[in-house]
Design a protein around this motif. Structure first.
Motif, short mmCIF file in Angstrom:
data_model
loop_
_atom_site.label_atom_id
_atom_site.label_comp_id
_atom_site.label_asym_id
_atom_site.label_seq_id
_atom_site.Cartn_x
_atom_site.Cartn_y
_atom_site.Cartn_z
N ARG A 113 -12.28 3.86 -6.19
CA ARG A 113 -11.55 2.69 -6.65
C ARG A 113 -11.50 2.72 -8.17
NH1 ARG A 113 -12.51 -2.72 -7.97
NH2 ARG A 113 -14.75 -2.49 -7.73
N GLY B 248 -2.04 0.88 -15.19
CA GLY B 248 -2.21 0.10 -13.97
C GLY B 248 -1.39 0.58 -12.80
N VAL C 28 -11.47 2.22 -18.44
CA VAL C 28 -11.28 2.30 -16.99
C VAL C 28 -12.61 2.65 -16.34
CG1 VAL C 28 -10.60 4.72 -17.12
CG2 VAL C 28 -9.92 3.36 -15.15
N GLN D 143 -4.57 2.12 -8.24
CA GLN D 143 -5.83 1.40 -8.04
C GLN D 143 -6.85 2.24 -7.29
OE1 GLN D 143 -2.72 -0.44 -7.39
NE2 GLN D 143 -3.01 -0.87 -9.55
N TRP D 144 -6.40 3.31 -6.64
CA TRP D 144 -7.29 4.22 -5.94
C TRP D 144 -6.92 5.65 -6.30
CZ3 TRP D 144 -11.38 3.06 -2.62
CH2 TRP D 144 -11.51 1.71 -2.28
N SER E 183 0.85 -1.19 0.00
CA SER E 183 0.00 0.00 0.00
C SER E 183 0.89 1.24 0.00
CB SER E 183 -0.92 0.00 1.23
OG SER E 183 -1.74 1.15 1.24
N ALA F 99 -10.61 0.63 -11.65
CA ALA F 99 -10.43 -0.71 -12.20
C ALA F 99 -10.32 -0.61 -13.72
CB ALA F 99 -11.61 -1.61 -11.82
#
Length: 327
Positions: free
Chosen positions: A294, A216, A254, A219-220, A197, A296
């Motif tokens: 979030r 990538g 995304v 992620q947040w 993290s 993705a």
């Protein structure tokens, strides 16, 4: 928002031209906002959270190492930050940067070396003619130009090595990355340090940020936004989520997700607030929201599984009931 729970907090010393759209953001002092945050607000982080500064290796000459540096933002004790007493050592990650002067010198050295080789061959072929002396003189001139360019490259390299040694004398951990993109930084911390993290404050701007998200790297996303509150918190969150979606990239590649508890009202104009926030209108701070989303990536090659829900045939029995009186 999760600084106390993460393995490391990253700030950036961006290269000139990567710190925002306006020219005033391109000064050395403005580009040092990330270092300013680490050296001020970063003092409240737990001792186990690592402070990391990411920068181009070619910008080491602009990095302040003492408190009397004229480019240092006011109120920053950078010497204490580099020393890092009572906590994990500060780490500096050097990306492969671009130096216009060094690149020009390298190209000139390569061209001069190639020309010198051709001139030397021509001089060898013209030994029996009167042109051999002129060819040899040209070869010597090209060789001198190549040596001058090589000396410039060596001088640039020695400056970088000298600055790295000064940082290491403070106790700073200096590492060099093989790449220059945010995904390279995250891969380095994940594989080499085993971090799960990491918070990266203002990692990217504009198209560079979109490119990093699509690669990538993140992620947040935690974003500060000023959106209309008409219609209540639900409508405000929906507007904020759509704004973050538009900033992160096309929805076909995304997806941005946010829950009811992911939005909060921010008071960044308060004395104890994060002074690094730049959400202003006409130069004055405004109350706004922070949305934690979030992120993705859409994988078009991921196999889809379709689940058919069990159904039951309708029977012919009709049930009649009197509706409640309050309807």
């Amino acid at each position: 928002p999760w600084y106390e729970q993460v393995d490391a907090v990253i700030a950036t010393f961006p290269h000139a031209g990567n710190n925002g759209p306006t020219q005033e953001n391109d000064t050395v002092m403005s580009r040092l906002n990330g270092l300013k945050w680490l050296a001020t607000f970063g003092r409240d982080l737990p001792a186990g959270v690592e402070r990391i500064l990411v920068m181009d290796a070619t910008d080491l000459d602009d990095l302040p190492l003492s408190n009397d540096d004229p480019n240092l933002p006011p109120g920053v004790d950078v010497e204490s930050f580099w020393t890092g007493e009572g906590r994990r050592p500060t780490r500096v990650l050097l990306r492969k940067g671009r130096s216009t002067q060094a690149e020009a010198a390298a190209r000139a050295a390569a061209e001069a070396a190639e020309a010198a080789a051709k001139a030397a061959q021509a001089a060898k072929d013209a030994l029996l003619t009167g042109e051999a002396e002129l060819a040899a003189e040209a070869a010597l001139e090209y060789q001198a130009a190549s040596l001058a360019s090589t000396e410039l490259i060596q001088m640039e390299l020695s400056k970088v090595l000298e600055r790295k040694q000064k940082l290491q004398n403070f106790g700073v951990v200096v590492e060099t990355l093989n790449g220059s993109e945010p995904i390279d930084v995250m891969d380095h911390l994940g594989h080499r340090s085993g971090y799960d993290s990491v918070v990266w404050r203002a990692g990217c701007w504009g198209q560079r940020g979109v490119k990093s998200i699509l690669a990538g790297a993140f992620q947040w996303v935690s974003a500060h936004l000023a959106v209309d509150a008409t219609g209540g918190k639900f409508w405000q969150q929906m507007l904020a989520e759509r704004a973050v979606q538009g900033a992160c990239g096309p929805e076909s590649r995304v997806k941005v997700f946010a829950g009811e508890g992911d939005i909060s009202l921010e008071f960044c104009d308060a004395p104890e607030a994060d002074g690094d926030c730049v959400m202003t209108v006409d130069g004055r701070a405004v109350r706004h929201v922070r949305l934690d989303c979030r992120v993705a990536l859409v994988d078009s090659d991921r196999p889809r599984e379709f689940v058919i829900a069990p159904t039951k045939k309708l029977d012919k029995k009709v049930i009649e009931l009197e509706a409640p009186w309050f309807l």
